[in-house]
Each structure stands twice: as structure tokens, then as C-alpha cells.
Enzyme design. Structure first.
Site, PDB file in Angstrom:
ATOM      1  N   CYS A 297     -20.282   0.235 -11.586  1.00 22.48           N
ATOM      2  CA  CYS A 297     -19.769   0.926 -10.457  1.00 22.48           C
ATOM      3  C   CYS A 297     -20.007   2.493 -10.644  1.00 22.48           C
ATOM      4  O   CYS A 297     -20.146   2.919  -9.694  1.00 22.48           O
ATOM      5  CB  CYS A 297     -18.303   0.430 -10.564  1.00 22.48           C
TER       6      CYS A 297
ATOM      7  N   CYS B 259     -18.707   0.478  -4.731  1.00 26.02           N
ATOM      8  CA  CYS B 259     -18.399   0.146  -6.204  1.00 26.02           C
ATOM      9  C   CYS B 259     -17.631  -1.154  -6.298  1.00 26.02           C
ATOM     10  O   CYS B 259     -17.411  -1.769  -7.385  1.00 26.02           O
ATOM     11  CB  CYS B 259     -17.453   1.320  -6.720  1.00 26.02           C
TER      12      CYS B 259
ATOM     13  N   CYS C   7     -15.143  10.876  -2.329  1.00 30.94           N
ATOM     14  CA  CYS C   7     -15.340   9.498  -2.232  1.00 30.94           C
ATOM     15  C   CYS C   7     -15.451   9.333  -0.856  1.00 30.94           C
ATOM     16  O   CYS C   7     -15.008   9.704  -0.049  1.00 30.94           O
ATOM     17  CB  CYS C   7     -14.034   8.704  -2.887  1.00 30.94           C
TER      18      CYS C   7
ATOM     19  N   ASP D 140       0.766  -1.326  -0.067  1.00 36.69           N
ATOM     20  CA  ASP D 140       0.004  -0.071  -0.037  1.00 36.69           C
ATOM     21  C   ASP D 140       0.918   1.347  -0.026  1.00 36.69           C
ATOM     22  O   ASP D 140       0.613   2.143   0.857  1.00 36.69           O
ATOM     23  CB  ASP D 140      -0.697  -0.047   1.241  1.00 36.69           C
TER      24      ASP D 140
ATOM     25  N   CYS E  19     -13.134  -3.923 -18.769  1.00 36.02           N
ATOM     26  CA  CYS E  19     -14.545  -3.958 -18.126  1.00 36.02           C
ATOM     27  C   CYS E  19     -15.550  -3.996 -19.279  1.00 36.02           C
ATOM     28  O   CYS E  19     -16.609  -4.147 -19.011  1.00 36.02           O
ATOM     29  CB  CYS E  19     -14.786  -2.818 -17.223  1.00 36.02           C
TER      30      CYS E  19
ATOM     31  N   CYS F  48     -19.878  -4.751  -8.492  1.00 35.78           N
ATOM     32  CA  CYS F  48     -19.251  -5.381  -9.639  1.00 35.78           C
ATOM     33  C   CYS F  48     -19.260  -6.709  -9.815  1.00 35.78           C
ATOM     34  O   CYS F  48     -19.328  -7.486  -8.817  1.00 35.78           O
ATOM     35  CB  CYS F  48     -17.663  -5.129  -9.219  1.00 35.78           C
TER      36      CYS F  48
ATOM     37  N   CYS G 100     -22.362   4.430  -7.732  1.00 36.29           N
ATOM     38  CA  CYS G 100     -21.394   5.211  -6.602  1.00 36.29           C
ATOM     39  C   CYS G 100     -22.710   6.328  -5.892  1.00 36.29           C
ATOM     40  O   CYS G 100     -23.026   7.201  -6.626  1.00 36.29           O
ATOM     41  CB  CYS G 100     -20.414   5.997  -7.225  1.00 36.29           C
TER      42      CYS G 100
ATOM     43  N   CYS H 117     -15.992   2.496   2.240  1.00 41.76           N
ATOM     44  CA  CYS H 117     -17.114   2.331   1.657  1.00 41.76           C
ATOM     45  C   CYS H 117     -16.860   1.144   0.675  1.00 41.76           C
ATOM     46  O   CYS H 117     -15.624   1.051  -0.162  1.00 41.76           O
ATOM     47  CB  CYS H 117     -17.279   3.391   0.733  1.00 41.76           C
TER      48      CYS H 117
ATOM     49  N   CYS I 162     -19.419  -2.286 -19.460  1.00 44.65           N
ATOM     50  CA  CYS I 162     -20.007  -2.176 -18.097  1.00 44.65           C
ATOM     51  C   CYS I 162     -19.724  -0.800 -17.552  1.00 44.65           C
ATOM     52  O   CYS I 162     -18.641  -0.367 -17.705  1.00 44.65           O
ATOM     53  CB  CYS I 162     -19.392  -3.385 -17.535  1.00 44.65           C
TER      54      CYS I 162
END
Ligand code: SF4
Ligand code: SF4
Length: 386
Positions: A204, A254, A224, A144, A198, A258, A208, A251, A201
């Protein structure tokens, strides 16, 4: 293990296969390899992202930092390969257990802090690779970090593809995967990037709650819920509060909507499981009354302390303003009168306004001395958000 003698090209491929076997043995759900070559094409994208204000509020996310991150050798000069790994954590559907007003914590934060879990397992992989190579390796473990373009590394390694919700979609796991990397001077045969995407599509984007996915692959972070509940330290913009539903930490919307995450395999990952209901669906009343000690006891060792006790209580006030009823007015009124943090009192005033509790707000107009809270009280009385 017998030390190996490397000779290209078969040995590089053989090594790649062994790396993946050892990664799995160390509890890493998925792994793939890419070279340490730079990602020059991403610099312009990230600069435009910054200029457009999509990372406003994240002061560390600068153009210099973005440029630095596009070449892993800026961080680790002798790097030849990057082993991209993922810890999958989908444990099946989960619902609130009762009629108590409860908030939601993002699934990745239910259990132990995944940074520690991933680092521990990557260290195990590093030790196994050193034994395999018969020498100490020049390696670096990353989890991360904005110091490399983590999802781009994973995508080029073929671990998955970059979804329009800006998550990496990993076959079999969707985006329920936390990423980490082992950067190494070992020359390992790279994998091929995924050709999937994707397609047409837009599920998401359409779902949102705050319309933060402003275009495919682009999240406007200041809108967000994940950013707002975790990174934002001050008042949440009034216009966004009604859209934040009952999320108090992060959250998952999204990801949940999917189709690829919907088809994720259930994994038995003990470290990612909640120790109690408060780590998953905490009672909003309790969050408003929570002491520092209770906060530490419940959330120490998980990702949640990042938002601090006052941040979680602020978010609980918003959630009650969104999902609360008349029955929640007394606890919000008590919060407005007595909470030690002005940021929480201010959001309690907003929530009371939302629930139509003008009398309870008025009762505090004479006693409240904090200028910010007084502004929230005035707004809640004159222009309550319904
Ligand atoms: Fe939208 Fe939530 Fe995804 Fe953020 S995390 S982009 S608010 S759905
Ligand atoms: Fe891609 Fe659709 Fe999943 Fe969004 S919901 S990441 S557009 S597949």
C-alpha cells in the site's frame, strides 16, 4: 427471549457469545468486544501526529480532542464494555462500463450513507440486548467518530489488526468494513486482540498515488486523495493534481492493492450498492454541467453531498485534466467560460492547460473577473502542468 441473570465469569462469556449472535442477527457482519479501559499509550502517538502536520486542515483534530478520545469513559462515564462492529461491503470487482470519460467514487460511498445503516442496526442490537438483560441499558451508539479511537477499539477487541495503510484489516473482509460501536454498561467478557500484522509487506505504501502514506500506519492527510477530494474546500495544490488520477470522491487505491482486501468475501449488502452508474463511475462531463437539482437527486442519502456540488465538479475538472483527451476540450472550455463556481472555472483552466488548449484559455482572459480564476488562467498559460 428469557431475561438472564449474570454471574461472573461464565455468564460474561455466555453474554459475549449472545452479543455476537444478536449482532449478526441485526445485519452486522462482524463484532467483537473490548473493555472500556482507556488507551493511554495512544495520546503521545496522536500528539506527534498532530505536531507533524499530518492532520493539517482538520481544525477539529486538536490535542485536547485526541486526549479525550483515548478514554471512552470521558464520553460515557458508566461504560464497562465496548461492542465493536463492522459492516462489510465488498461486492466484487467493478470496471467502468464504456469509453465515456468517467470518474471514480470510493466504494464506501456508492450506496446509502453507511452511518445511517450502521446506526439503525446498532439500535436493533441495543433493543435486543435490553430484552436479553431484562432492563434498560446505559448505552451509546457511535459511528465514524473521532470522540473515541475507533480503530484502536476494534483492534483491541480483536476485530482485525491495524494495517500500514491505517485501515483496520478484518479477516475475511480486508479493510472493506465500516466500523461502529455500542458502548454499554453491560459487563461482557472481552475478546483477545489479534496477533496478526502486515509483516514485511509495503504494497500500500509503494502504490499510494500521492505518497501520502509517509511511514507505516501514518497518512499525511493533506496529501491523501480522500482528504483532498472530500474535505478540502479550496484549490487543490497544483503539484498534487496530476497524481489524483480519476478519483472524484475518495480513493480506494491503498485498499484495492492490499492482499487481504483482495481476498475479501463478496457480500450482498443492498444498502451499499450504487443506485446508478453516476454513484459509482460518474460521467465527468455531466459532473461539470450538473445542476443543484441533479446533484441532490443523484447523491441525496449517500455520503457524497459532503463535498458539495462545486467540490465534485472541481474534482471532475482535475480528473479530466488527468485522463482527458482532445475530445474533452470543448466541455472544459465551456466550464471555464460559464460555470457558476470560480473554484470549478479555475480547475478547468488547469485542465485545459494540461490538455494543451491554450487558445481556449486565452479566449477567457478578457471576460474572467474573478481574481483566483485569473491566477489559474495565467498559470495555465505560462506554466501548464503536463
Ligand atoms: Fe494514498 Fe489513496 Fe490511500 Fe490516501 S486513500 S493514502 S491517497 S492510496
Ligand atoms: Fe498491510 Fe500490505 Fe495490506 Fe498495506 S498492503 S495494509 S502493508 S498487508
Amino acid at each position: 427471549m428469557e431475561p438472564i441473570t449474570l454471574s461472573p465469569p461464565d455468564a460474561r462469556k455466555q453474554l459475549a457469545a449472545q452479543v455476537k449472535m444478536l449482532a449478526a442477527r441485526n445485519g452486522l457482519s462482524v463484532s467483537a468486544i473490548t473493555s472500556a479501559e482507556p488507551f493511554p499509550e495512544l495520546a503521545g502517538f496522536m500528539e506527534r501526529h498532530i505536531e507533524a502536520g499530518h492532520v493539517e486542515g482538520m481544525d477539529w483534530f486538536t490535542v485536547d480532542r485526541a486526549r479525550f478520545s483515548t478514554d471512552v469513559r470521558n464520553l460515557h462515564p458508566h461504560a464497562k464494555s465496548v461492542i465493536s462492529v463492522g459492516l462489510a461491503y465488498w461486492s466484487g470487482p467493478a470496471e467502468k462500463p464504456d469509453d465515456v470519460p468517467r470518474g471514480r467514487i470510493s466504494r464506501y460511498a456508492w450506496g446509502r450513507d453507511y452511518h445511517r445503516t450502521l446506526k439503525r442496526r446498532l439500535k436493533g442490537l441495543q433493543a435486543d440486548l435490553e430484552e436479553l438483560a431484562g432492563r434498560s441499558l446505559d448505552t451509546r451508539i457511535l459511528v465514524d467518530t473521532a470522540r473515541i479511537v475507533e480503530r484502536a477499539v476494534a483492534a483491541r477487541a480483536g476485530l482485525g489488526w491495524y494495517g500500514k495503510n491505517a485501515n483496520l484489516i478484518v479477516p475475511g473482509h480486508g479493510s472493506w468494513v465500516m466500523l461502529g460501536e455500542l458502548v454499554t454498561d453491560l459487563d461482557i467478557a472481552p475478546d483477545i486482540p489479534s496477533e496478526k500484522n502486515c509483516g514485511k509487506c509495503t504494497i500500500c505504501i509503494d502504490n499510494c498515488p500521492t505518497h501520502a502514506i509517509v511511514e507505516p500506519y501514518t497518512i499525511h492527510a493533506p496529501h491523501c486523495i480522500s482528504y483532498l477530494t472530500i474535505e478540502e474546500r479550496g484549490p487543490i495544490p497544483h503539484e498534487l493534481r496530476p497524481l489524483m488520477q480519476d478519483w472524484v470522491y475518495g480513493c480506494d487505491v491503498c485498499q484495492e492493492v492490499c492482499p487481504y482486501t483482495g481476498a475479501a468475501k463478496v457480500v450482498d449488502e443492498t444498502d451499499m450498492q450504487p443506485a446508478s452508474i453516476s454513484n459509482q463511475f460518474p460521467c465527468l462531463h455531466w459532473l461539470l454541467r450538473m445542476t443543484d437539482e441533479e446533484f441532490g437527486q443523484t447523491y441525496f442519502g449517500t455520503p457524497v453531498p459532503r463535498t458539495k456540488r462545486r467540490g465534485l465538479a472541481r474534482n471532475a475538472a482535475i480528473a479530466l485534466g488527468n485522463i482527458g483527451t482532445e475530445a474533452d476540450i470543448p466541455v472544459l472550455a465551456l466550464t471555464l467560460r460559464e460555470h457558476d463556481e470560480p473554484i470549478v472555472r479555475g480547475h478547468a483552466a488547469w485542465a485545459l492547460g494540461r490538455l494543451g488548449a491554450a487558445a481556449e484559455i486565452r479566449a477567457c482572459t478578457q471576460t474572467e473577473s474573478d481574481e483566483y480564476v485569473r491566477q489559474e488562467i495565467d498559470l495555465a498559460l505560462t506554466n501548464p502542468a503536463r
